[in-house]
Design a protein around this motif. Structure first.
Motif, PDB file in Angstrom:
ATOM      1  N   ASP A 294      35.060  34.746  38.642  1.00 30.21           N
ATOM      2  CA  ASP A 294      35.454  34.526  40.040  1.00 30.21           C
ATOM      3  C   ASP A 294      36.943  34.180  40.038  1.00 30.21           C
ATOM      4  OD1 ASP A 294      35.140  34.125  42.816  1.00 30.21           O
ATOM      5  OD2 ASP A 294      34.916  31.970  42.516  1.00 30.21           O
ATOM      6  N   VAL A 295      37.751  35.055  40.619  1.00 29.54           N
ATOM      7  CA  VAL A 295      39.207  34.877  40.605  1.00 29.54           C
ATOM      8  C   VAL A 295      39.671  34.345  41.956  1.00 29.54           C
ATOM      9  CG1 VAL A 295      41.443  35.994  40.272  1.00 29.54           C
ATOM     10  CG2 VAL A 295      39.458  36.749  38.936  1.00 29.54           C
ATOM     11  N   CYS A 296      40.300  33.172  41.952  1.00 30.43           N
ATOM     12  CA  CYS A 296      40.739  32.505  43.175  1.00 30.43           C
ATOM     13  C   CYS A 296      42.269  32.406  43.193  1.00 30.43           C
ATOM     14  CB  CYS A 296      40.163  31.096  43.259  1.00 30.43           C
ATOM     15  SG  CYS A 296      38.394  31.010  42.941  1.00 30.43           S
ATOM     16  N   ARG A 297      42.825  32.388  44.389  1.00 27.35           N
ATOM     17  CA  ARG A 297      44.270  32.181  44.545  1.00 27.35           C
ATOM     18  C   ARG A 297      44.491  31.005  45.487  1.00 27.35           C
ATOM     19  NH1 ARG A 297      49.027  35.443  44.517  1.00 27.35           N
ATOM     20  NH2 ARG A 297      47.956  36.711  42.935  1.00 27.35           N
ATOM     21  N   LEU A 298      45.289  30.058  45.051  1.00 21.71           N
ATOM     22  CA  LEU A 298      45.604  28.883  45.855  1.00 21.71           C
ATOM     23  C   LEU A 298      46.900  29.108  46.625  1.00 21.71           C
ATOM     24  CD1 LEU A 298      44.883  25.905  46.523  1.00 21.71           C
ATOM     25  CD2 LEU A 298      46.256  25.244  44.555  1.00 21.71           C
TER      26      LEU A 298
ATOM     27  N   LEU B   4      39.036  40.432  26.690  1.00 21.19           N
ATOM     28  CA  LEU B   4      37.710  39.835  26.581  1.00 21.19           C
ATOM     29  C   LEU B   4      36.617  40.690  27.223  1.00 21.19           C
ATOM     30  CD1 LEU B   4      38.502  36.051  27.260  1.00 21.19           C
ATOM     31  CD2 LEU B   4      38.337  37.247  25.068  1.00 21.19           C
ATOM     32  N   GLY B   5      37.021  41.781  27.877  1.00 20.24           N
ATOM     33  CA  GLY B   5      36.030  42.622  28.534  1.00 20.24           C
ATOM     34  C   GLY B   5      35.446  41.990  29.778  1.00 20.24           C
ATOM     35  N   LEU B   6      36.270  41.204  30.482  1.00 20.07           N
ATOM     36  CA  LEU B   6      35.821  40.531  31.707  1.00 20.07           C
ATOM     37  C   LEU B   6      36.337  41.282  32.924  1.00 20.07           C
ATOM     38  CD1 LEU B   6      36.667  36.855  30.653  1.00 20.07           C
ATOM     39  CD2 LEU B   6      34.419  37.970  30.577  1.00 20.07           C
ATOM     40  N   LYS B   7      35.646  41.098  34.040  1.00 27.73           N
ATOM     41  CA  LYS B   7      36.089  41.707  35.295  1.00 27.73           C
ATOM     42  C   LYS B   7      35.987  40.672  36.412  1.00 27.73           C
ATOM     43  CE  LYS B   7      31.495  43.641  36.401  1.00 27.73           C
ATOM     44  NZ  LYS B   7      30.777  43.113  35.261  1.00 27.73           N
ATOM     45  N   GLY B   8      36.776  40.876  37.473  1.00 29.47           N
ATOM     46  CA  GLY B   8      36.714  39.978  38.621  1.00 29.47           C
ATOM     47  C   GLY B   8      35.486  40.272  39.466  1.00 29.47           C
ATOM     48  N   LYS B   9      35.087  39.277  40.258  1.00 28.15           N
ATOM     49  CA  LYS B   9      33.927  39.461  41.135  1.00 28.15           C
ATOM     50  C   LYS B   9      34.204  40.541  42.152  1.00 28.15           C
ATOM     51  CE  LYS B   9      31.228  36.264  42.670  1.00 28.15           C
ATOM     52  NZ  LYS B   9      30.675  35.056  43.287  1.00 28.15           N
TER      53      LYS B   9
END
Length: 316
Positions: free
Chosen positions: A43-47, A311-316
């Motif tokens: 889960d990628v968030c921006r503040l 790492l082979g990860l993706k955003g939601k």
């Protein structure tokens, strides 16, 4: 192993989990994580800080407090157009959630509050989830934010109730809890976490997890911050928390709150790729994206993209 949601944890149980041999603890946390989450999705968030600096509170770790002489000077509030532009940029770089921040003691109704409600509605229309951190609030204010389209409300407890007076004196722990209750009652998802490295003990960390784990429901999102010492604040010379202590906290929180998002937050800039990977293995599945996190440095968007590719990860 029972991985269903529980609300009756004891400190003794959490201590036994926390003190397991590290690899055994990570294995257990990973098993829980696999049963409740897609392990390859972050889960990628921006503040976005709408108003930075000039806060009347005395949080002893914070550069935004008006009580300390730090590098932060109060800034004007961002206008709606600038906030929406930053939100659009965040979406383009992979963020799925925007968190709007205002440095203040509590929610103040009036023109600014209505402007924030408009921002929430407009960001929601972009297809993004919206979180706010605006200080303490009432049930009525929480309901108004919910009606505007707010999904999450962030209000960190920072540490245990016992240690809290050593960190903040201008508000009580009970006042913090009341704001979490107001968010729950309005149907908002609670985002609440802590800061490690404030001088707290292991027992304080376990008490913090226990406070969250006994809430019904558990916080939907739990930011885990490592103190970034800032010159001019009373905690400027605290020692950095060792990596394995951070990992133990994340793993214990993952086991106690299986369905919560555990967000690797402030302090991530000092963690290597390998250290971040270990945190993800232990149960972290959310990050703040962007070059700056309020007043402290964060990993760049490019560095995060490279990390997720590696790492082979993706955003939601």
């Amino acid at each position: 192993m029972n991985t269903s949601l529980r609300y009756d944890w004891t400190e003794q149980e959490l201590q036994e989990i926390h003190d397991l041999p590290l690899l055994q603890l990570i294995d257990r946390a990973r098993s829980v994580h696999l049963q409740h989450h897609d392990p390859y999705t972050i889960d990628v968030c921006r503040l976005i800080s709408i108003k930075t600096g000039g806060c009347p509170e005395d949080c002893r770790y914070c550069a935004q407090s008006s009580r300390y002489q730090t590098f932060v000077t109060p800034e004007r509030s961002l206008d709606k157009e600038e906030v929406l532009k930053r939100a659009a940029d965040a979406k383009a770089s992979g963020a799925s959630r925007i968190c709007l921040s205002v440095a203040q003691r509590d929610v103040k109704e009036g023109a600014q509050f209505e402007k924030i409600r408009e921002m929430i509605s407009s960001i929601k229309e972009m297809g993004l989830s919206v979180c706010c951190t605006l200080g303490m609030m009432t049930e009525d204010q929480a309901q108004k934010l919910k009606e505007a389209g707010l999904t999450y409300y962030n209000h960190n407890l920072d540490t245990s109730e016992r240690y809290y007076p050593e960190v903040v004196t201008t508000r009580t722990y009970h006042e913090r809890i009341k704001t979490l209750d107001a968010a729950d009652k309005a149907g908002l998802k609670v985002c609440s976490g802590g800061i490690l490295g404030l001088g707290e003990t292991k027992e304080d960390r376990l008490q913090l997890i226990l406070t969250f784990a006994k809430r019904r429901p558990h916080p939907a999102s739990v930011p885990v911050n490592s103190l970034v010492p800032i010159e001019g604040t009373p905690f400027a010379h605290r020692e950095k928390i060792p990596l394995f202590e951070l990992v133990r906290f994340i793993a214990t929180a993952r086991i106690a709150m299986p369905s919560s998002m555990i967000r690797l937050s402030a302090g991530r800039e000092s963690l290597s790729k390998e250290a971040q990977a270990l945190c993800f293995l232990a149960g972290a599945n959310s990050i703040f994206q962007g070059n700056k996190l309020l007043t402290v440095q964060n990993r760049t968007v490019e560095e995060d993209a490279e990390l997720m590719r590696d790492l082979g990860l993706k955003g939601k």
